[in-house]
Design an enzyme around this catalytic site. Structure first.
Site, short mmCIF file in Angstrom:
data_model
loop_
_atom_site.label_atom_id
_atom_site.label_comp_id
_atom_site.label_asym_id
_atom_site.label_seq_id
_atom_site.Cartn_x
_atom_site.Cartn_y
_atom_site.Cartn_z
N ARG A 162 13.69 104.67 -54.60
CA ARG A 162 14.15 104.61 -55.99
C ARG A 162 13.45 105.68 -56.81
NH1 ARG A 162 17.63 102.34 -53.84
NH2 ARG A 162 17.65 100.15 -53.35
N GLY A 163 14.17 106.27 -57.75
CA GLY A 163 13.57 107.29 -58.61
C GLY A 163 13.94 108.70 -58.21
N CYS A 164 14.69 108.85 -57.13
CA CYS A 164 15.13 110.18 -56.69
C CYS A 164 16.57 110.41 -57.13
CB CYS A 164 15.05 110.29 -55.16
SG CYS A 164 13.38 110.18 -54.52
N MET A 165 16.86 111.61 -57.62
CA MET A 165 18.24 111.95 -57.98
C MET A 165 19.10 112.04 -56.72
SD MET A 165 18.58 112.43 -61.32
CE MET A 165 20.01 113.47 -61.43
N SER A 166 18.56 112.60 -55.66
CA SER A 166 19.26 112.67 -54.38
C SER A 166 19.02 111.37 -53.64
CB SER A 166 18.70 113.82 -53.54
OG SER A 166 18.79 115.03 -54.23
#
Length: 185
Positions: free
Chosen positions: A93-97
């Protein structure tokens, strides 16, 4: 999750022998390794780079474009992650990809170490994953907890060249790795 999977299909690493680029190769090109720097390919034996070796491998490059190409090339060398592990519960969680990260504790090692498998749908993120795995795969939970990966990324120069979203994703990956280490300690 810790302790899942493993066995004969467990993830491990082998050292890659340094390759000297042919004379006249001024810029980094994928497949050409920096002379004198330690670059490792993932295979069966655990021999990850030290922090200093990782920093040294990036100091070879004069400009960011070459470093960026190197990061992408490192990501392309990641071993494939089984489709069965690219599920919601393994997402960071927290990644754009999209990023998937799996950790297993290797109790057979003395002392026990953590083994990681990871993948992403973005080339640059796969490269960042490869760097993190160089730092943390095959290391003890105590080493992982004590190592400041964000500082290492700063020593490499990546902190100045990542977008805020990529940096947030990097922090999320590091936090997830450290949470695995805290659970395993």
């Amino acid at each position: 999750l810790l302790g899942r999977g493993g066995g004969a299909n467990a993830f491990a690493v082998f050292p890659c022998r340094p390759f000297t680029a042919p004379a006249g190769v001024a810029k980094y090109r994928p497949g050409f390794y920096v002379p004198g720097a330690a670059l490792w390919r993932r295979t069966e034996f655990n021999m990850t780079m030290t922090v200093d070796e990782l920093v040294e491998s990036f100091e070879f490059f004069d400009d960011w474009e070459d470093r960026y190409a190197y990061v992408i090339d490192l990501g392309k060398k990641l071993p494939p992650m089984p489709e069965a592990e690219m599920v919601e519960e393994n997402k960071v969680r927290g990644c754009m990809s999209q990023v998937w990260l799996v950790c297993e504790k290797d109790e057979a090692a003395n002392p026990p170490v953590l083994r990681f498998r990871a993948n992403s749908d973005a080339f640059i993120v796969k490269g960042l994953i490869a760097i993190l795995l160089e730092l943390f795969d095959g290391q003890t939970p105590a080493y992982i907890t004590e190592t400041d990966a964000i500082d290492v990324m700063g020593r490499i120069g990546l902190d100045q060249h990542l977008s805020p979203n990529r940096r947030n994703g990097l922090v999320a990956m590091v936090e997830r790795i450290k949470s695995f280490a805290a659970q395993a300690a």
